[in-house]
Design a protein around this motif. Structure first.
Motif, PDB file in Angstrom:
ATOM      1  N   ASP A 239       0.828  -1.211   0.000  1.00 29.37           N
ATOM      2  CA  ASP A 239       0.000   0.000   0.000  1.00 29.37           C
ATOM      3  C   ASP A 239       0.858   1.255   0.000  1.00 29.37           C
ATOM      4  O   ASP A 239       0.590   2.210  -0.738  1.00 29.37           O
ATOM      5  CB  ASP A 239      -0.916  -0.002   1.222  1.00 29.37           C
ATOM      6  CG  ASP A 239      -1.971  -1.106   1.151  1.00 29.37           C
ATOM      7  OD1 ASP A 239      -2.242  -1.585   0.040  1.00 29.37           O
ATOM      8  OD2 ASP A 239      -2.496  -1.479   2.220  1.00 29.37           O
ATOM      9  N   CYS A 240       1.891   1.289   0.838  1.00 33.91           N
ATOM     10  CA  CYS A 240       2.753   2.472   0.920  1.00 33.91           C
ATOM     11  C   CYS A 240       3.516   2.692  -0.378  1.00 33.91           C
ATOM     12  O   CYS A 240       3.689   3.837  -0.823  1.00 33.91           O
ATOM     13  CB  CYS A 240       3.714   2.331   2.103  1.00 33.91           C
ATOM     14  SG  CYS A 240       2.919   2.417   3.729  1.00 33.91           S
TER      15      CYS A 240
ATOM     16  N   TYR B 157       3.142   5.956  -2.767  1.00 35.34           N
ATOM     17  CA  TYR B 157       4.301   6.770  -3.144  1.00 35.34           C
ATOM     18  C   TYR B 157       4.341   6.970  -4.659  1.00 35.34           C
ATOM     19  O   TYR B 157       4.463   8.105  -5.147  1.00 35.34           O
ATOM     20  CB  TYR B 157       5.595   6.116  -2.666  1.00 35.34           C
ATOM     21  CG  TYR B 157       6.808   6.762  -3.290  1.00 35.34           C
ATOM     22  CD1 TYR B 157       7.287   7.985  -2.814  1.00 35.34           C
ATOM     23  CD2 TYR B 157       7.428   6.202  -4.402  1.00 35.34           C
ATOM     24  CE1 TYR B 157       8.367   8.617  -3.414  1.00 35.34           C
ATOM     25  CE2 TYR B 157       8.509   6.821  -5.002  1.00 35.34           C
ATOM     26  CZ  TYR B 157       8.976   8.022  -4.508  1.00 35.34           C
ATOM     27  OH  TYR B 157      10.036   8.648  -5.115  1.00 35.34           O
TER      28      TYR B 157
ATOM     29  N   VAL C  81       8.631   3.722   1.970  1.00 35.25           N
ATOM     30  CA  VAL C  81       7.517   3.341   2.841  1.00 35.25           C
ATOM     31  C   VAL C  81       7.080   4.526   3.698  1.00 35.25           C
ATOM     32  O   VAL C  81       5.884   4.780   3.886  1.00 35.25           O
ATOM     33  CB  VAL C  81       7.915   2.142   3.724  1.00 35.25           C
ATOM     34  CG1 VAL C  81       6.837   1.853   4.760  1.00 35.25           C
ATOM     35  CG2 VAL C  81       8.150   0.901   2.868  1.00 35.25           C
ATOM     36  N   SER C  82       8.046   5.276   4.205  1.00 36.09           N
ATOM     37  CA  SER C  82       7.733   6.415   5.073  1.00 36.09           C
ATOM     38  C   SER C  82       6.942   7.481   4.333  1.00 36.09           C
ATOM     39  O   SER C  82       5.949   8.008   4.854  1.00 36.09           O
ATOM     40  CB  SER C  82       9.020   7.019   5.630  1.00 36.09           C
ATOM     41  OG  SER C  82       9.746   6.059   6.378  1.00 36.09           O
TER      42      SER C  82
ATOM     43  N   GLY D 287       5.155   7.083   1.579  1.00 34.30           N
ATOM     44  CA  GLY D 287       3.842   6.544   1.252  1.00 34.30           C
ATOM     45  C   GLY D 287       2.899   6.497   2.442  1.00 34.30           C
ATOM     46  O   GLY D 287       1.674   6.523   2.271  1.00 34.30           O
ATOM     47  N   SER D 288       3.464   6.447   3.655  1.00 33.96           N
ATOM     48  CA  SER D 288       2.630   6.358   4.862  1.00 33.96           C
ATOM     49  C   SER D 288       2.225   7.718   5.411  1.00 33.96           C
ATOM     50  O   SER D 288       1.530   7.785   6.425  1.00 33.96           O
ATOM     51  CB  SER D 288       3.388   5.584   5.956  1.00 33.96           C
ATOM     52  OG  SER D 288       4.506   6.328   6.430  1.00 33.96           O
ATOM     53  N   ARG D 289       2.640   8.798   4.763  1.00 43.58           N
ATOM     54  CA  ARG D 289       2.350  10.131   5.298  1.00 43.58           C
ATOM     55  C   ARG D 289       0.849  10.363   5.473  1.00 43.58           C
ATOM     56  O   ARG D 289       0.421  11.002   6.433  1.00 43.58           O
ATOM     57  CB  ARG D 289       2.932  11.206   4.369  1.00 43.58           C
ATOM     58  CG  ARG D 289       4.448  11.333   4.457  1.00 43.58           C
ATOM     59  CD  ARG D 289       4.970  12.272   3.383  1.00 43.58           C
ATOM     60  NE  ARG D 289       4.474  13.619   3.547  1.00 43.58           N
ATOM     61  CZ  ARG D 289       5.029  14.550   4.322  1.00 43.58           C
ATOM     62  NH1 ARG D 289       6.105  14.261   5.026  1.00 43.58           N
ATOM     63  NH2 ARG D 289       4.521  15.761   4.401  1.00 43.58           N
TER      64      ARG D 289
ATOM     65  N   TYR E  78      -1.498   7.683   5.053  1.00 44.06           N
ATOM     66  CA  TYR E  78      -2.049   6.337   4.973  1.00 44.06           C
ATOM     67  C   TYR E  78      -3.193   6.235   5.969  1.00 44.06           C
ATOM     68  O   TYR E  78      -2.994   6.101   7.169  1.00 44.06           O
ATOM     69  CB  TYR E  78      -0.950   5.321   5.274  1.00 44.06           C
ATOM     70  CG  TYR E  78      -1.341   3.883   5.053  1.00 44.06           C
ATOM     71  CD1 TYR E  78      -2.195   3.522   4.017  1.00 44.06           C
ATOM     72  CD2 TYR E  78      -0.841   2.879   5.867  1.00 44.06           C
ATOM     73  CE1 TYR E  78      -2.537   2.203   3.805  1.00 44.06           C
ATOM     74  CE2 TYR E  78      -1.172   1.558   5.670  1.00 44.06           C
ATOM     75  CZ  TYR E  78      -2.018   1.225   4.635  1.00 44.06           C
ATOM     76  OH  TYR E  78      -2.363  -0.086   4.430  1.00 44.06           O
TER      77      TYR E  78
ATOM     78  N   ASN F  10       3.587   6.684  10.071  1.00 45.91           N
ATOM     79  CA  ASN F  10       4.650   7.622   9.703  1.00 45.91           C
ATOM     80  C   ASN F  10       5.393   8.125  10.932  1.00 45.91           C
ATOM     81  O   ASN F  10       6.623   8.241  10.926  1.00 45.91           O
ATOM     82  CB  ASN F  10       4.051   8.796   8.924  1.00 45.91           C
ATOM     83  CG  ASN F  10       5.101   9.719   8.363  1.00 45.91           C
ATOM     84  OD1 ASN F  10       5.349  10.801   8.893  1.00 45.91           O
ATOM     85  ND2 ASN F  10       5.743   9.311   7.269  1.00 45.91           N
TER      86      ASN F  10
END
Length: 623
Positions: free
Chosen positions: A147-148, A152, A184-185, A187-189, A191, A198
């Motif tokens: 997902d992340c 992104y 990943v980080s 993309g998780s902002r 999420y 994040n």
């Protein structure tokens, strides 16, 4: 008649009466009697509803040590809870149902062409099913990673297209764990299904960034990871401060260590003299342009000058030949960086602390020349993104007129600042409307917005507001505040705090005024180039609401009110009717309940504490 025991013996027996463990820990008097067979709980333990325990081998616990233990225990429990929730089955999102930042704003989802990412539930040609990964005790299930990665490449990749979208998450992890976790980080902002992910990744991923300095393998991947982290840093908070300015210096020095500043002769910086493929110098030149632009924008966001004179390398004949082979957007980006770097160098050499009329005239000539270069670049621009970066560079130069003294800052300079600031805010508004810019906003664009808000507030509260289109300015200021707040990725982060700060600055009736009430929009913070406008506004706000005794006038500047006139303006200008800024602008929402005075200064890259050693010790600033 028996003799009574001596008085001092009674006192000694009273003093030796033991107290319960809690009262001993707090050094409080305890009235309970431990000598009885069933001692009653003391009044303090009964009131606090805690066990009243008498322990002979007692050791007092240090409060700070106990607090540290509790914090570590809380962090461990958070990691366990988050790991359990992330590892839960069925977390993967359907391809057609990827979460969008801020679900209530789905109408503003990014319309930038999305990148195709292999989902874990889609068969790949190599059967490379995404594996779960762990960092610092935090385990992410494969569905979360997929997902992340999709978020992104869908939303962020087009802003900085330096990665190969066809590479799977497993391949990224095998090649560079640092780059993998940065993707990943980012993309998780936003999420939506794991809003705290994040924040949980901030510390371990930043530690990987610091470790990248001493690692010698895979420098290109490390530099790509640093570029991504500098564009989309972790939200700041009470326990995390944005290290972007420090990492920006690491990035540019790492690139020069690898010879990217001389792409044609990069083998001179390698252990082996390799024969480079024909396209390799072009790829290295492209990488250098991205690094230079990222570094220069990081310095801008911190109110610092670019200390690396990379324009010297960019002017070399062999590098110019490579630039002709790059896309037009990259050519524009490197030329913008060159203009800004040369302008900063010239202005610093001129001197900004206390300018004479001759220095101010020289600055006018310099700014006019640099703006002419930006005008020529604007004629070559092909997209609204190029025009936004050019407008940001023009604002970075034009706001330097604020460094003039109160007697020479005229209406013509204020109109130039107003037009440049309005242009930036209008382009940000349009990009947010068309592409959902607030969802993917970079650190640089957020800093540009903050500079626009600080400049607009100073202009509209200044003596020449009557000569400006104040209705347009008020609308753009309100739009900028809304945009800054919508960029917030975490409650209480810099974006949200700065929006609240802008609201308070606007509502203030004392800001940009002398103690006698006269208007004064000249700068007192004069060593941070265009960042001085934002930092000066911050200090005005801080002095009004917190530190009233710290007010001080600008060095060498007259603090009297400027009366607009055609003579001062340099042409016949007609002021428009005055407009009350408080009543003209709709009421903003109330400021958040967090304190703006705590971490906001760290976000502005103020590295020193307020406590200087009064004895004059050279180490006092380290306390």
């Amino acid at each position: 008649m028996e003799a009574s025991p001596p008085q001092h013996a009674l006192s000694a027996s009273v003093r030796k009466k033991p107290a319960c463990a809690e009262c001993r820990q707090q050094k409080m008097r305890c009235e309970s009697d431990a000598s009885s067979l069933e001692p009653l709980a003391c009044s303090r333990c009964r009131r606090l509803k805690i066990p009243c325990i008498f322990s002979a081998p007692f050791k007092r616990t240090h409060k700070r040590k106990r607090l540290q233990e509790l914090e570590e225990e809380t962090a461990a429990l958070k990691h366990q809870l988050l790991s359990a929730s992330l590892a839960a089955p069925g977390d993967a999102l359907p391809v057609e149902d990827a979460p969008t930042p801020r679900q209530e704003e789905n109408s503003h989802v990014s319309q930038i062409p999305a990148a195709k990412v292999m989902r874990r539930n889609e068969p790949s040609s190599h059967d490379d099913v995404t594996l779960s990964r762990t960092i610092d005790g935090l385990e992410l299930a494969s569905g979360i990673i997929d997902d992340c990665f999709e978020l992104y490449f869908k939303d962020y990749h087009s802003i900085l297209p330096i990665l190969d979208r066809s590479i799977t998450p497993n391949a990224f992890y095998r090649h560079s764990q640092f780059l993998f976790w940065v993707i990943v980080s980012i993309g998780s902002r936003r999420y939506a299904r794991q809003p705290t992910l994040n924040q949980a990744l901030a510390l371990p991923v930043t530690q990987l960034a610091v470790q990248s300095i001493i690692v010698r393998s895979k420098p290109i991947e490390r530099m790509k990871a640093l570029m991504l982290l500098l564009n989309w840093p972790f939200p700041s908070g009470p326990f995390y401060r944005d290290p972007s300015f420090l990492l920006g210096g690491t990035l540019i020095q790492m690139a020069m260590q690898c010879g990217l500043h001389t792409p044609t002769f990069s083998q001179e910086f390698s252990k082996k003299c390799l024969k480079l493929p024909e396209q390799e110098p072009v790829r290295r030149a492209e990488m250098w342009v991205y690094i230079v632009s990222t570094y220069q924008r990081t310095c801008f966001g911190s109110g610092q000058a670019s200390l690396v004179s990379y324009e010297i390398y960019n002017e070399q004949i062999h590098f110019k030949a490579l630039l002709e082979k790059l896309p037009a957007t990259l050519r524009i980006q490197i030329q913008i960086s060159n203009v800004i770097t040369r302008a900063h160098k010239a202005l610093l050499e001129l001197g900004l602390l206390s300018m004479t009329p001759q220095q101010e005239r020289t600055m006018d000539a310099l700014l006019k020349g640099f703006n002419a270069e930006l005008d020529s670049l604007e004629n070559l621009s092909q997209s609204i993104w190029d025009r936004l970066y050019i407008a940001s560079a023009r604002q970075d130069l034009v706001v330097m007129h604020f460094y003039k003294s109160a007697t020479t800052l005229d209406v013509q300079s204020c109109i130039l600042i107003f037009n440049a600031t309005s242009s930036v805010l209008e382009k940000i508004r349009d990009l947010d409307r068309d592409y959902g810019l607030h969802q993917i906003c970079t650190r640089f664009l957020l800093a540009t917005t903050h500079l626009s808000l600080a400049s607009m507030a100073r202009i509209l509260k200044g003596p020449f507001a009557g000569y400006l289109d104040h209705s347009r300015g008020f609308d753009l200021f309100r739009t900028g505040v809304r945009f800054a707040r919508s960029c917030s990725a975490q409650k209480g982060d810099y974006a949200e705090k700065s929006a609240a700060f802008a609201e308070q600055i606007w509502k203030s009736e004392k800001v940009f005024r002398n103690p006698d009430g006269s208007i004064n929009i000249t700068l007192r913070v004069r060593n941070r180039l265009s960042g001085g406008i934002l930092h000066d506004a911050m200090r005005c706000w801080k002095e009004e609401f917190f530190d009233h005794e710290c007010t001080h006038p600008a060095p060498g500047n007259d603090t009297g009110t400027i009366i607009p006139s055609s003579t001062a303006a340099g042409f016949h200008a007609t002021p428009t009717p005055a407009l009350d800024p408080i009543s003209a602008l709709p009421t903003f929402s109330a400021a958040p309940d967090f304190s703006l005075n705590d971490e906001l200064w760290g976000d502005l890259d103020l590295g020193l504490s307020d406590g200087w050693d009064a004895t004059g010790s050279s180490m006092g600033w380290m306390v």
